[in-house]
Design an enzyme around this catalytic site. Structure first.
Site, short mmCIF file in Angstrom:
data_model
loop_
_atom_site.label_atom_id
_atom_site.label_comp_id
_atom_site.label_asym_id
_atom_site.label_seq_id
_atom_site.Cartn_x
_atom_site.Cartn_y
_atom_site.Cartn_z
N ASN A 47 0.82 -1.22 0.00
CA ASN A 47 0.00 0.00 0.00
C ASN A 47 0.85 1.27 0.00
OD1 ASN A 47 -2.44 -1.38 0.07
ND2 ASN A 47 -2.44 -1.48 2.31
N HIS A 133 -14.89 -0.32 5.10
CA HIS A 133 -13.82 -1.04 5.81
C HIS A 133 -14.30 -1.62 7.15
CE1 HIS A 133 -9.84 -1.32 7.92
NE2 HIS A 133 -9.45 -1.66 6.69
N GLU A 196 -16.27 5.55 1.78
CA GLU A 196 -14.83 5.70 1.58
C GLU A 196 -14.58 6.54 0.33
OE1 GLU A 196 -12.73 1.93 1.71
OE2 GLU A 196 -13.86 1.33 3.47
N SER A 200 -11.05 -0.02 -0.41
CA SER A 200 -9.79 -0.71 -0.19
C SER A 200 -9.70 -2.05 -0.93
CB SER A 200 -9.55 -0.92 1.30
OG SER A 200 -10.62 -1.63 1.88
N ASP A 225 -13.86 8.13 4.70
CA ASP A 225 -12.56 7.54 5.00
C ASP A 225 -11.78 7.48 3.69
OD1 ASP A 225 -10.43 5.83 5.38
OD2 ASP A 225 -11.56 4.28 6.44
N HIS A 228 -7.16 5.41 1.06
CA HIS A 228 -6.44 5.06 -0.17
C HIS A 228 -6.39 6.19 -1.20
CE1 HIS A 228 -5.94 0.86 0.95
NE2 HIS A 228 -7.11 1.00 1.52
N LYS A 257 -0.69 4.09 4.17
CA LYS A 257 -0.72 3.80 2.74
C LYS A 257 0.24 4.77 2.02
CE LYS A 257 -4.23 1.14 4.05
NZ LYS A 257 -5.36 1.18 4.97
C1 LIG Z 1 -6.13 0.55 5.98
C2 LIG Z 1 -7.45 1.14 6.21
C3 LIG Z 1 -7.86 1.56 7.48
C4 LIG Z 1 -7.04 1.27 8.69
O1 LIG Z 1 -5.98 2.13 8.80
P1 LIG Z 1 -4.73 1.68 9.67
O2 LIG Z 1 -3.99 2.94 9.88
O3 LIG Z 1 -3.99 0.66 8.87
O4 LIG Z 1 -5.27 1.11 10.95
C5 LIG Z 1 -9.06 2.20 7.60
N1 LIG Z 1 -9.87 2.40 6.53
C6 LIG Z 1 -9.53 1.98 5.31
C7 LIG Z 1 -10.46 2.22 4.17
C8 LIG Z 1 -8.32 1.33 5.11
O5 LIG Z 1 -8.00 0.88 3.90
#
Ligand SMILES: *Cc1c(COP(=O)(O)O)cnc(C)c1O
Length: 411
Positions: A47, A133, A196, A200, A225, A228, A257
């Site tokens: 990532n 997620h 999101e 992801s 969120d 990515h 990421k």
């Molecule tokens: C990776 C991810 C998370 C978690 O983040 P971390 O910092 O790895 O705990 C949360 N939401 C999404 C969409 C992700 O891809």
């Protein structure tokens, strides 16, 4: 008692081809190569989209931070852990992304849980994209509010749930003594829409302008969120919301990421931020990120927002294009490549065992790409979650696709 239950769960996991392992990644990993058990691989599962985790300036920032501040923050931000670099990081994030305030958490998982946990009270509703997620859906399920999952990237489905909520609110106000079944008046119910920026496991982006419009129409609050998207998309890499020109009430950015590090932040209004500082237990009762990490993340933002960041994004975009064209040309529709503009390029295989077999054959050939299975993705959509980074080159992509063509020919 526990032993019997655990043994049964483990057996079932193995029988379903869902047994998970944690490969030990050794020295000199980078976004495009890795070593596991002494063997070298081309890495198509990272990532670290911009290749910042091994960037000399990032390493220098971490060392400088460690020399100046030590390696630990020494406490919760409310006690001794709110270091000068952490304050600068929050201020920088807020001004860069156009919010009043940013609050940094140790991980994206924690940030998502913290937001939902603090905001959602009994009688509130959450309407989340059904492919959100695990950190979002799990927090929503454990919260006292009601959770609806709208169809993936479907604004009409979102609207139908919001409409239903608004209608159900009319009844208590018409007959003030009437209480809904859960004992709370719905009039002041919070409505939180959750999605999101870039998903992801599918790599597609949410139709954010439509979602923002509908959210606003029903007086709901929008949480996006963008784990990515930030770093990869938008001007200066500000992410999916910037790309679409929308501003959610709550923006989640994560640093594991494209930032090439770890941690996360909630971007908020002044009022929300004040509420979080007073009441967010995962913030108050957890050790603040080390100052050296905050220094590193400040350098990550410098890089992402710089011309070098633009160049890395351009190389990444060119690699994504090349990968998609080569798949279409060499593999065609033997394997289902999802429609994705992002570094996440999933190849749908179907059954868990088949996905594992393809992943294992690629590993034999020195190519690391993870099979993602349910419950992370829906049943019968086990996939290779291919990720492309700025550090890949055409020769590496050619090598991957040549092997994949051979393997899929044998299937
Ligand atoms: C990776 C991810 C998370 C978690 O983040 P971390 O910092 O790895 O705990 C949360 N939401 C999404 C969409 C992700 O891809």
């Amino acid at each position: 008692m526990w032993n019997t239950r655990i043994e049964a769960a483990l057996l079932e996991q193995k029988a379903k081809d869902r047994y998970r392992r944690r490969p030990v990644c050794q020295t000199a990993n980078a976004s495009y190569k890795m070593q596991v058990e002494g063997k070298s691989y081309l890495n198509f599962s990272s990532n670290d989209y911009l290749g910042l985790a091994h960037h000399p300036l990032m390493i220098e920032a971490a060392s400088r931070g460690a020399k100046e501040y030590g390696v630990g923050s020494g406490g919760s931000p409310h006690v001794t852990g709110y270091s000068d670099p952490l304050v600068r990081l929050e201020e920088r994030l807020a001004s860069w992304l156009g919010y009043d305030a940013a609050i940094v958490y140790p991980s994206g998982f924690t940030a998502n849980q913290a937001a939902i946990k603090l905001l959602i009270e009994k009688g509130d509703v959450m309407i989340a994209d059904r492919l959100s997620h695990a950190s979002l859906l799990e927090a929503a399920m454990f919260s006292p509010g009601r959770l609806y999952r709208f169809k993936h990237n479907d604004p009409l489905s979102l609207e139908s749930y919001l409409e239903k909520e608004v209608k159900s609110n009319v009844i208590p106000s018409a007959t003030p003594s009437a209480m809904p079944p859960d004992g709370n008046l719905h009039e002041n119910a919070g409505k939180l829409v959750i999605t999101e920026g870039i998903f992801s496991m599918d790599g597609d982006s949410a139709p954010l302008p439509e979602i923002a419009r509908i959210t606003q129409k029903y007086g709901a609050t929008l949480m996006v969120d963008d784990a990515h998207g930030v770093g990869f998309w938008g001007s200066e890499g500000r992410g999916t919301c910037d790309h679409y020109g929308i501003k959610p009430d709550i923006l989640v950015v994560t640093f594991g990421k494209a930032f090439g590090c770890s941690g996360a932040a909630l971007l908020l209004s002044k009022t929300f931020a004040e509420y979080f500082v007073q009441f967010s237990r995962p913030l108050i009762y957890s050790t603040a990120i080390p100052p050296m990490q905050a220094e590193t993340l400040l350098t990550a933002i410098d890089l992402i927002a710089s011309q070098e960041g633009d160049e890395r994004r351009m190389r990444l975009a060119a690699n994504i294009r090349y990968f998609r064209e080569s798949i279409a040309h060499n593999i065609g529709d033997k394997i289902g490549l999802l429609d994705s503009i992002s570094p996440i390029q999933p190849l749908i295989i179907g059954e868990d065992a088949a996905a594992l077999a393809v992943s294992a054959q690629l590993k034999d050939a020195g190519i690391w790409v993870s099979a993602i299975r349910p419950p992370t993705v829906p049943p019968h959509t086990a996939r290779l979650r291919v990720t492309i980074t700025a550090d890949h080159d055409e020769a590496m992509i050619d090598q991957f696709i040549a092997r994949l063509a051979a393997v899929s020919g044998e299937q």
